[in-house]
Design an enzyme around this catalytic site. Structure first.
Site, PDB file in Angstrom:
ATOM      1  N   GLY A  49       0.829  -1.208   0.000  1.00  0.00           N
ATOM      2  CA  GLY A  49       0.000   0.000   0.000  1.00  0.00           C
ATOM      3  C   GLY A  49       0.863   1.257   0.000  1.00  0.00           C
ATOM      4  N   ASP A  52      -3.926 -12.241   5.608  1.00  0.00           N
ATOM      5  CA  ASP A  52      -5.203 -11.775   5.064  1.00  0.00           C
ATOM      6  C   ASP A  52      -6.042 -11.234   6.220  1.00  0.00           C
ATOM      7  OD1 ASP A  52      -7.635 -11.309   3.944  1.00  0.00           O
ATOM      8  OD2 ASP A  52      -7.915 -13.345   3.129  1.00  0.00           O
ATOM      9  N   LEU A  53      -6.294  -9.941   6.188  1.00  0.00           N
ATOM     10  CA  LEU A  53      -7.009  -9.320   7.316  1.00  0.00           C
ATOM     11  C   LEU A  53      -8.471  -9.748   7.400  1.00  0.00           C
ATOM     12  CD1 LEU A  53      -4.417  -7.519   7.264  1.00  0.00           C
ATOM     13  CD2 LEU A  53      -5.854  -5.693   8.139  1.00  0.00           C
ATOM     14  N   ALA A  59      -5.550  -1.972   4.981  1.00  0.00           N
ATOM     15  CA  ALA A  59      -6.907  -1.512   5.286  1.00  0.00           C
ATOM     16  C   ALA A  59      -7.789  -1.700   4.066  1.00  0.00           C
ATOM     17  CB  ALA A  59      -6.890  -0.027   5.669  1.00  0.00           C
ATOM     18  N   THR A  71      -8.494   7.431  10.447  1.00  0.00           N
ATOM     19  CA  THR A  71      -8.871   8.458   9.479  1.00  0.00           C
ATOM     20  C   THR A  71      -9.652   9.599  10.120  1.00  0.00           C
ATOM     21  OG1 THR A  71     -10.292   8.819   7.551  1.00  0.00           O
ATOM     22  CG2 THR A  71     -10.895   7.003   8.966  1.00  0.00           C
ATOM     23  N   ASP A  72      -9.571  10.772   9.497  1.00  0.00           N
ATOM     24  CA  ASP A  72     -10.402  11.898   9.936  1.00  0.00           C
ATOM     25  C   ASP A  72     -11.877  11.665   9.568  1.00  0.00           C
ATOM     26  OD1 ASP A  72      -9.899  12.090   7.218  1.00  0.00           O
ATOM     27  OD2 ASP A  72      -9.566  14.249   7.208  1.00  0.00           O
ATOM     28  N   TYR A 102     -17.220   3.305   5.575  1.00  0.00           N
ATOM     29  CA  TYR A 102     -15.758   3.281   5.775  1.00  0.00           C
ATOM     30  C   TYR A 102     -15.407   3.869   7.143  1.00  0.00           C
ATOM     31  CZ  TYR A 102     -10.915   4.932   5.310  1.00  0.00           C
ATOM     32  OH  TYR A 102      -9.588   5.215   5.533  1.00  0.00           O
ATOM     33  N   LYS A 113     -13.647   2.030  10.369  1.00  0.00           N
ATOM     34  CA  LYS A 113     -12.363   2.488  10.928  1.00  0.00           C
ATOM     35  C   LYS A 113     -12.527   2.823  12.415  1.00  0.00           C
ATOM     36  CE  LYS A 113      -8.927   3.030   8.994  1.00  0.00           C
ATOM     37  NZ  LYS A 113      -7.798   2.095   8.743  1.00  0.00           N
TER      38      LYS A 113
HETATM   39  N1  LIG Z   1      -5.542   6.864   1.588  1.00  0.00           N
HETATM   40  C1  LIG Z   1      -6.037   7.841   2.334  1.00  0.00           C
HETATM   41  O1  LIG Z   1      -6.412   8.911   1.835  1.00  0.00           O
HETATM   42  C2  LIG Z   1      -6.125   7.670   3.833  1.00  0.00           C
HETATM   43  C3  LIG Z   1      -6.668   8.721   4.599  1.00  0.00           C
HETATM   44  C4  LIG Z   1      -6.743   8.583   5.988  1.00  0.00           C
HETATM   45  C5  LIG Z   1      -6.313   7.410   6.583  1.00  0.00           C
HETATM   46  N2  LIG Z   1      -5.818   6.405   5.815  1.00  0.00           N
HETATM   47  C6  LIG Z   1      -5.393   5.170   6.474  1.00  0.00           C
HETATM   48  O2  LIG Z   1      -4.000   4.997   6.318  1.00  0.00           O
HETATM   49  C7  LIG Z   1      -3.694   3.598   6.229  1.00  0.00           C
HETATM   50  C8  LIG Z   1      -2.849   3.320   5.000  1.00  0.00           C
HETATM   51  O3  LIG Z   1      -3.579   3.759   3.868  1.00  0.00           O
HETATM   52  P1  LIG Z   1      -3.000   3.659   2.395  1.00  0.00           P
HETATM   53  O4  LIG Z   1      -3.498   4.838   1.651  1.00  0.00           O
HETATM   54  O5  LIG Z   1      -1.555   3.339   2.435  1.00  0.00           O
HETATM   55  O6  LIG Z   1      -3.793   2.381   1.887  1.00  0.00           O
HETATM   56  P2  LIG Z   1      -3.686   1.586   0.497  1.00  0.00           P
HETATM   57  O7  LIG Z   1      -2.676   2.213  -0.388  1.00  0.00           O
HETATM   58  O8  LIG Z   1      -5.077   1.386   0.020  1.00  0.00           O
HETATM   59  O9  LIG Z   1      -3.090   0.201   0.976  1.00  0.00           O
HETATM   60  C9  LIG Z   1      -3.849  -0.680   1.731  1.00  0.00           C
HETATM   61  C10 LIG Z   1      -3.219  -2.039   1.630  1.00  0.00           C
HETATM   62  O10 LIG Z   1      -4.050  -2.928   2.374  1.00  0.00           O
HETATM   63  C11 LIG Z   1      -4.101  -4.127   1.654  1.00  0.00           C
HETATM   64  N3  LIG Z   1      -5.297  -4.898   1.965  1.00  0.00           N
HETATM   65  C12 LIG Z   1      -6.587  -4.634   1.667  1.00  0.00           C
HETATM   66  N4  LIG Z   1      -7.380  -5.637   2.102  1.00  0.00           N
HETATM   67  C13 LIG Z   1      -6.556  -6.562   2.674  1.00  0.00           C
HETATM   68  C14 LIG Z   1      -6.760  -7.812   3.292  1.00  0.00           C
HETATM   69  N5  LIG Z   1      -7.986  -8.370   3.406  1.00  0.00           N
HETATM   70  N6  LIG Z   1      -5.677  -8.480   3.777  1.00  0.00           N
HETATM   71  C15 LIG Z   1      -4.445  -7.965   3.634  1.00  0.00           C
HETATM   72  N7  LIG Z   1      -4.175  -6.788   3.060  1.00  0.00           N
HETATM   73  C16 LIG Z   1      -5.235  -6.084   2.584  1.00  0.00           C
HETATM   74  C17 LIG Z   1      -4.100  -3.746   0.204  1.00  0.00           C
HETATM   75  O11 LIG Z   1      -3.662  -4.837  -0.531  1.00  0.00           O
HETATM   76  P3  LIG Z   1      -4.089  -5.064  -2.057  1.00  0.00           P
HETATM   77  O12 LIG Z   1      -3.165  -4.155  -2.816  1.00  0.00           O
HETATM   78  O13 LIG Z   1      -3.841  -6.508  -2.257  1.00  0.00           O
HETATM   79  O14 LIG Z   1      -5.533  -4.668  -2.158  1.00  0.00           O
HETATM   80  C18 LIG Z   1      -3.113  -2.585   0.206  1.00  0.00           C
HETATM   81  O15 LIG Z   1      -1.798  -3.028  -0.025  1.00  0.00           O
HETATM   82  C19 LIG Z   1      -5.039   2.869   6.260  1.00  0.00           C
HETATM   83  O16 LIG Z   1      -5.324   2.456   7.561  1.00  0.00           O
HETATM   84  C20 LIG Z   1      -6.022   3.943   5.861  1.00  0.00           C
HETATM   85  O17 LIG Z   1      -7.320   3.696   6.374  1.00  0.00           O
HETATM   86  C21 LIG Z   1      -5.691   6.513   4.454  1.00  0.00           C
END
Ligand SMILES: NC(=O)c1ccc[n+]([C@@H]2O[C@H](COP(=O)([O-])OP(=O)(O)OC[C@H]3O[C@@H](n4cnc5c(N)ncnc54)[C@H](OP(=O)(O)O)[C@@H]3O)[C@@H](O)[C@H]2O)c1
Length: 291
Positions: free
Chosen positions: A11, A36-37, A60, A101-102, A125, A129
């Site tokens: 991610g 696998d979450l 996530a 997340t916010d 979502y 969270k």
């Molecule tokens: N992105 C935002 O704007 C944002 C904003 C606020 C908070 N956050 C939080 O920050 C954190 C990191 O976000 P990010 O943007 O880096 O997320 P991301 O790029 O979407 O990466 C999430 C990762 O989780 C993996 N995943 C999804 N379902 C899974 C499962 N069942 N088992 C194992 N792995 C799984 C995905 O794998 P696959 O590639 O195989 O799907 C992906 O590699 C998260 O907790 C997110 O909620 C993100």
């Protein structure tokens, strides 16, 4: 050397974490096949095999709109899995760092939210969270829950890459000017996480929820405009490249309702850990220059 387990290694944040954490220990990155979450057994097995000192959960279910039609899967991954990780971490005496997340807030408060303000998520979502936060809190142990906002990086799908793609395809981009956030580069989030881990003796005394985003905030319109303006400046794109038009979110309905102004205050993490991120415009410029 401490052992640091990073589920979600592919991610945005997970990828950057692996580089940021390298000086701090042995980093064990896991993708979905390693943990696998959606499967409690898989989570427990992966953690028991790795015997980490630290777990940093970067995995996530992040599809804000799709979560409306897949709430059970989103709840399994975002709401239930973090509690299982917390149980396993506690059993090992390990630290758990988890991202939230916010979007746990409804965005109607009228001032930046502190960690003490009551959450009230508007979409599936956000509810999942929040459930993940509560699951970790109810287990206890040594943990940090880091709420962030509008994360982007050079990989995956995110607002910055989408704007850059659309700007090449269309003469004008319509962006909402009544939703606010703090755009945060995944690299900075990962580096700030590594900084927290360098102060690990503080984590057991100050476990809890913290807000961690870039400083400052912007509307989606201001964010998109800054992306295009900086890109024009740093890469010499002709000034005729897409312009950005402000619209209200009513004109752009999506399956999941978004909070309008869930901007979060970062005072607590600065006070307790001495961590403060650069302004969002500076992060964005550094990201685009490096793209
Ligand atoms: N992105 C935002 O704007 C944002 C904003 C606020 C908070 N956050 C939080 O920050 C954190 C990191 O976000 P990010 O943007 O880096 O997320 P991301 O790029 O979407 O990466 C999430 C990762 O989780 C993996 N995943 C999804 N379902 C899974 C499962 N069942 N088992 C194992 N792995 C799984 C995905 O794998 P696959 O590639 O195989 O799907 C992906 O590699 C998260 O907790 C997110 O909620 C993100």
């Amino acid at each position: 050397m401490q052992r640091i387990l990073v589920p979600g290694r592919n991610g945005q944040v997970g990828w950057e974490l692996q580089a940021a954490l390298e000086p701090l220990g042995t980093v064990i990155g896991l993708d979905r096949s390693g943990m696998d979450l959606a499967s409690p057994d898989s989570i427990r097995r992966a953690i028991r095999d790795a015997k980490p000192d630290v777990i940093i959960n970067a995995a996530a279910y992040n599809h804000v709109d799709r979560a409306e039609s897949e709430p059970d899967l989103a709840m399994q991954v975002n709401g239930i899995a973090p509690g299982i990780m917390a149980e396993e971490a506690k059993r090992l005496g390990a630290i758990l760092i988890h991202y939230s997340t916010d979007y746990v807030f409804d965005g109607e408060l009228g001032r930046p939210y502190s960690e003490e303000d009551a959450p009230n998520p508007l979409n599936a979502y956000g509810r999942t969270k929040l459930a993940g936060e509560r699951a970790i809190e109810s287990v206890g142990g040594q943990y940090l829950i880091l709420r962030s906002s509008w994360v982007y990086s050079a990989r995956g799908s995110n607002f910055v890459l989408t704007v850059l793609r659309l700007a090449r395809e269309k003469p004008e981009l319509a962006m909402v000017n009544d939703q606010f956030g703090s755009p945060t580069w995944a690299r900075w989030l990962a580096q700030a996480t590594a900084e927290l881990l360098r102060k690990r003796e503080l984590i057991s005394r100050h476990s809890g929820v913290y807000h961690l985003t870039a400083s400052g905030h912007a509307s989606r319109y201001e964010f998109a405009k800054a992306i295009i303006d900086i890109m024009k400046e740093v890469s010499g794109i002709p000034s005729g490249w897409a312009s950005v038009k402000a619209i209200g979110s009513d004109a752009y309905p999506l399956p999941a309702m978004r909070p309008r102004n869930p901007v979060i205050s970062k005072d607590k993490i600065k006070r307790v850990f001495g961590i403060e991120m650069p302004r969002w415009e500076d992060q964005l410029r550094a990201f685009l220059v490096n793209l």
